[in-house]
Structures are given as C-alpha cells and as structure tokens.
Write a protein that holds these residues in place. Sequence first.
Motif, short mmCIF file in Angstrom:
data_model
loop_
_atom_site.label_atom_id
_atom_site.label_comp_id
_atom_site.label_asym_id
_atom_site.label_seq_id
_atom_site.Cartn_x
_atom_site.Cartn_y
_atom_site.Cartn_z
N LEU A 62 0.82 -1.20 0.00
CA LEU A 62 0.00 0.00 0.00
C LEU A 62 0.86 1.26 0.00
CD1 LEU A 62 -2.92 -0.94 2.41
CD2 LEU A 62 -2.90 -0.96 -0.07
N ASN A 63 1.95 1.25 0.75
CA ASN A 63 2.85 2.41 0.72
C ASN A 63 3.52 2.57 -0.64
OD1 ASN A 63 3.05 3.96 3.32
ND2 ASN A 63 3.27 1.89 4.13
N TYR A 64 3.82 1.45 -1.26
CA TYR A 64 4.34 1.47 -2.63
C TYR A 64 3.31 2.10 -3.57
CZ TYR A 64 5.53 -0.58 -7.21
OH TYR A 64 5.81 -0.78 -8.54
N LEU A 65 2.04 1.71 -3.38
CA LEU A 65 0.98 2.23 -4.24
C LEU A 65 0.73 3.72 -4.00
CD1 LEU A 65 -1.45 -0.80 -4.02
CD2 LEU A 65 -0.41 0.09 -6.12
N ARG A 66 1.02 4.18 -2.80
CA ARG A 66 0.86 5.61 -2.55
C ARG A 66 1.78 6.43 -3.44
NH1 ARG A 66 0.18 7.31 3.72
NH2 ARG A 66 2.09 6.13 4.11
N VAL A 67 2.91 5.84 -3.80
CA VAL A 67 3.86 6.54 -4.66
C VAL A 67 3.52 6.33 -6.13
CG1 VAL A 67 6.28 6.72 -5.34
CG2 VAL A 67 5.70 6.35 -2.93
N VAL A 68 3.35 5.07 -6.54
CA VAL A 68 3.23 4.79 -7.97
C VAL A 68 1.81 5.01 -8.51
CG1 VAL A 68 5.17 3.19 -7.96
CG2 VAL A 68 2.86 2.30 -7.64
N LYS A 69 0.79 4.88 -7.65
CA LYS A 69 -0.59 5.08 -8.12
C LYS A 69 -1.33 6.17 -7.35
CE LYS A 69 -1.33 0.47 -10.09
NZ LYS A 69 -2.25 -0.71 -10.18
N LYS A 70 -0.62 6.85 -6.48
CA LYS A 70 -1.18 8.00 -5.75
C LYS A 70 -2.45 7.64 -4.99
CE LYS A 70 2.09 10.38 -7.67
NZ LYS A 70 3.31 10.63 -6.91
N ILE A 71 -2.48 6.46 -4.40
CA ILE A 71 -3.65 6.08 -3.61
C ILE A 71 -3.61 6.79 -2.25
CG2 ILE A 71 -3.66 3.80 -4.70
CD1 ILE A 71 -2.87 2.77 -1.78
N GLU A 72 -4.75 6.76 -1.57
CA GLU A 72 -4.83 7.24 -0.19
C GLU A 72 -5.24 6.07 0.69
OE1 GLU A 72 -6.77 11.00 0.78
OE2 GLU A 72 -7.06 11.28 -1.38
N ILE A 73 -4.50 5.85 1.78
CA ILE A 73 -4.89 4.84 2.76
C ILE A 73 -5.85 5.52 3.74
CG2 ILE A 73 -4.11 3.20 4.50
CD1 ILE A 73 -1.37 3.21 3.16
N LYS A 74 -7.08 5.03 3.77
CA LYS A 74 -8.11 5.68 4.57
C LYS A 74 -8.45 4.94 5.86
CE LYS A 74 -9.90 8.89 3.08
NZ LYS A 74 -9.52 10.33 3.12
N GLY A 75 -8.11 3.64 5.93
CA GLY A 75 -8.42 2.89 7.14
C GLY A 75 -7.72 1.54 7.15
N VAL A 76 -7.25 1.12 8.32
CA VAL A 76 -6.65 -0.20 8.50
C VAL A 76 -7.30 -0.80 9.75
CG1 VAL A 76 -4.56 -1.53 8.88
CG2 VAL A 76 -4.48 0.52 7.45
N TYR A 77 -7.90 -1.99 9.61
CA TYR A 77 -8.73 -2.53 10.68
C TYR A 77 -8.26 -3.91 11.11
CZ TYR A 77 -11.59 1.19 8.77
OH TYR A 77 -12.01 2.41 8.31
N TYR A 78 -8.45 -4.15 12.42
CA TYR A 78 -8.13 -5.46 12.98
C TYR A 78 -9.20 -5.86 13.99
CZ TYR A 78 -5.83 -9.23 15.48
OH TYR A 78 -5.55 -10.44 16.04
N GLY A 79 -9.84 -7.00 13.75
CA GLY A 79 -10.84 -7.54 14.67
C GLY A 79 -10.17 -8.43 15.70
N ALA A 80 -10.16 -7.98 16.96
CA ALA A 80 -9.40 -8.66 18.02
C ALA A 80 -10.24 -9.75 18.70
CB ALA A 80 -8.90 -7.64 19.03
N PHE A 81 -10.47 -10.85 17.98
CA PHE A 81 -11.24 -11.98 18.52
C PHE A 81 -10.59 -12.54 19.78
CE2 PHE A 81 -12.22 -16.50 18.76
CZ PHE A 81 -13.59 -16.54 18.58
N GLU A 82 -9.28 -12.49 19.84
CA GLU A 82 -8.55 -13.09 20.97
C GLU A 82 -8.86 -12.42 22.30
OE1 GLU A 82 -5.74 -10.16 18.91
OE2 GLU A 82 -7.23 -11.67 18.34
N VAL A 83 -9.42 -11.20 22.25
CA VAL A 83 -9.81 -10.51 23.49
C VAL A 83 -10.83 -11.35 24.27
CG1 VAL A 83 -11.05 -8.50 24.39
CG2 VAL A 83 -9.24 -8.19 22.68
N ILE A 84 -11.70 -12.03 23.53
CA ILE A 84 -12.72 -12.86 24.19
C ILE A 84 -12.06 -13.96 25.01
CG2 ILE A 84 -14.73 -14.37 23.82
CD1 ILE A 84 -15.09 -12.93 21.09
N LEU A 85 -11.10 -14.64 24.40
CA LEU A 85 -10.42 -15.74 25.09
C LEU A 85 -9.58 -15.23 26.25
CD1 LEU A 85 -9.36 -17.83 21.96
CD2 LEU A 85 -11.35 -18.16 23.43
N ASP A 86 -9.05 -14.02 26.13
CA ASP A 86 -8.29 -13.44 27.23
C ASP A 86 -9.19 -13.15 28.43
OD1 ASP A 86 -5.98 -13.55 25.75
OD2 ASP A 86 -6.05 -11.46 25.11
N GLU A 87 -10.44 -12.78 28.16
CA GLU A 87 -11.37 -12.48 29.25
C GLU A 87 -11.89 -13.75 29.93
OE1 GLU A 87 -14.47 -9.93 27.91
OE2 GLU A 87 -13.14 -8.23 27.53
#
Length: 449
Positions: free
Chosen positions: A147-172
């Motif tokens: 994606l950082n490569y694409l920001r240079v060569v295709k002028k994209i914008e990174i608008k969001g990066v998401y992570y679903g933390a399922f492991e939080v359930i098991l930690d609780e």
Amino acid sequence: MSKVMLAFLGVTNYKKCNYYFDENIKYEAVRFVQEAIISTICKDWSSADKVIIFLTDKAMRVNWFDNGHSDGKTKKPLEIEGLKTRLEKLDLSVQIKPVKSLPTGKNSDEIWEIFDRIVEVVEEGDEVFFDITHAFRSLPMLALIALNYLRVVKKIEIKGVYYGAFEVILDEFPDKKIYEIPIQDRNAPIFDLMPFIQLFDWTNATDNFIDYGDAQSLKKITSEDITPLLAKSQGKNELVKNIDICSKLLERFTEVIRTSRGYDLIYSDFYDTLKDNISIVGKAFYNPLIPLLDSIKEKIAPFKNEDINNGFLAVQWCIDYNLIQQGITLLQETVITLLIDKYYKKKEYLKDPDIREFISDVIHLEAKSTPRNEWKIKKRFRKDIDGVLKLLDKKIISHFETLRHIRNDINHAGFTETGESPRSPKVLKNKLEEYYQKIKGYFNNTTND
C-alpha cells in the motif's frame, strides 16, 4: 478513482461473536469480521466502489462458499454460510470481487506474487481501506508495504486499516473454550490502526526534515490530518490549532532559508512560538511521536527571535543540506548586515539598498587596493568609509572579496566573463564551508572583544 476495501480470508472455522467499533456500533453473532467491517465502512458506497477479498484455494473452499467445514467427529459438512453469502445478504451497492488462488506465501516467489496481486487490483487514485484480521503470517506487513508502494506509484490514499481482536474474548475467559462462552459475552473490538500509518508518515516526514531540511512532508501530513479536524472544531480545538501552527511555521522557516530571505531569518519573531508549540503538541500527542518532535525542536533550537546570528546559523543549515547558492548569498549578506548593525546601530538601515551597496563597495574597493581618490562612493557615505574599515582587517576583506567571485560564479551558472574556469560543485561547497568558518570565527572573536 474509487473506494476499495481489501481483506484476506483465512481458513479457520470462525465462531460467532459480537464485533464492535465502539459502544454505538456493534454487530451481533457474526462469524466473519469482514461482515462487520464492510457493513460499517461500505454501507454508503456506490456501484463504482469495490470490496476485494483475497482467497487461497483452501480459504475459498472452506470459508468463501457455504458448508465448507466438516464436523470433527462425523466428518459431515456443517451447514454454515460462507462469507460470499453473508456479504450478498448485506445487499450493498458495492461490487464484491474475490481474488482467487492466492498463494500462501511459503517462499519468496509466492510472496512476490502476493505483492503483485495486491498491486494489480488497485487503481490510480483509489481510496483504500484494509482489513488485516485474517492475513496469514507476514501478509499484514507485506500488504502495508504494497500500500505504501501504491501511494507513490498510483497515488492512492490509505483511509483505514482494521483489525478484529477476537482473541480478546479468550483473554477475558481464559479457562473456557469459545463454545462455552455465552454469545452475549463474546465481545470483540475492531481496532482502527490508522494512527500507526500516521506514525509511519510522521516518521518519514521527520526524517525528511532532519536529513534534508525539507518541511514539505510535515506540512502535507498535518494538512491531511489536521485540516478536517480544524473544520469540524471550527478552529476551537487548541491542540489541533497548535499542530497547524507548527507545520506552517516549519514550512515558513525552511522557505525563508531556501529563498535566502535574510531579513526574515534574522528578525522573525516566530522561533519561540514554534518551539513552544512543538512542546505543547509533544505533551498531548502519542508517546511515539514525542522523540520525533524532540528531533525537530533540536534542529531549530539555536535560532532565536531577532538575532543576527541566525544568519550564520542559516549558512550552516545550507551547508548541511547542500543549499550552496543560498549559503553563499546568505554568508555575504550576513556580513553586510553585521557591519551595518555594528557601525550604524539602526535596524531600519539594514534594508536600505544604498547602505548595503556602500558597505559592499567599500570592501570591494579596499580589496582591490583602489586608490581612495578613485572610489566612486555617494557623497552621503564618504564620512563613513574609515569607520566601516576599522571594523575589518585585511584577511576578512580578502575573504569577502573571494566570496564575491564565488557568488558571481554560481549566480551566473558558471558563465564567467573573467576568463576563470567555473568551479566544480564540490569546490563550491568546500569554499562555502571554508569561508563560513573563517568569517564566522572572525566576527565571533571581534564580538567577544
């Protein structure tokens, strides 16, 4: 140009849980985090926008299509909907596009193929959102690099990066299996990791400023991140305003050096404001940003409000960042400024072109040993000749004259009329460094005396 959601689908038989962005946005009893993310982020997207799901052959078989998993005991297929069906039931306008037969990345060739597959699905100028929850092994890092490569060569914008933390359930519930936990207690947060992308951008921008003396990257990222917040807060958010002030003053600082604005460098009163604002921002920002801001502050620390020594500091800046033409110009003009200040002691004289020309002519004529009766000095300044020369010795006069020849060489692009050979870039830089040290040392000593 469109909006694009990228996501990797894994092979685990995911269990239902309640994914949430915050207390107001919650998706109950869903197997796939992508369903929760896409429901939220892509709900208002158009048919020109895309959701792209990267699939290995196994992921496609067991989690993209329905009934892909088997009962561990009976080996019979489990009747559970795959992600394809779940996304179709959302009834969104956005296009759903699977990328099939993605390699697993077990060797360098496969890793490069994954990189190429990511790059080829993104178009020029796209706004890209990325779910990394089920990216396998090194895929999250690889995708971010892509994606950082694409920001240079295709002028994209990174608008969001998401992570679903399922492991939080098991930690609780460390003593329970997931199926033993009531569904109402299976609550997993979805984290937006954009602050880490922004930290990456701040790191690069700070590096550009420290290594190259360029504030453009800092101005750009603060404009992108801060301008929407300024609009939302209508200028009332003090931290946002301080960040905005910092970026603008840093840009102004580097611009006045790059354009050899000597008077602005010496008599500007923004240095203290800039340092104070950096300190304020540093106390309120993410901890990892504090060392970056400290590095910026350290670079500008020697500059002071309304201080002629800023001229010499700016010359050193030019040497450090290969701004040779600006450095030569600022060195000569700082000498003239110092002499005017020492002799006339009037700030308003510093910008008087006649006085500056007089000082320069006196040094030039004395360096050439021109008989005094041949000096063509305006009548109003003749009484000042001896007083100015008392501030100088023969060496500094010689240094200034040599610097004049070097300045003519570089300002006329090496097309000299004197028959001299044009100096090489290396010689020009070396001469700037040499005469900077000599001239600065002379004035430091005379000031101390």
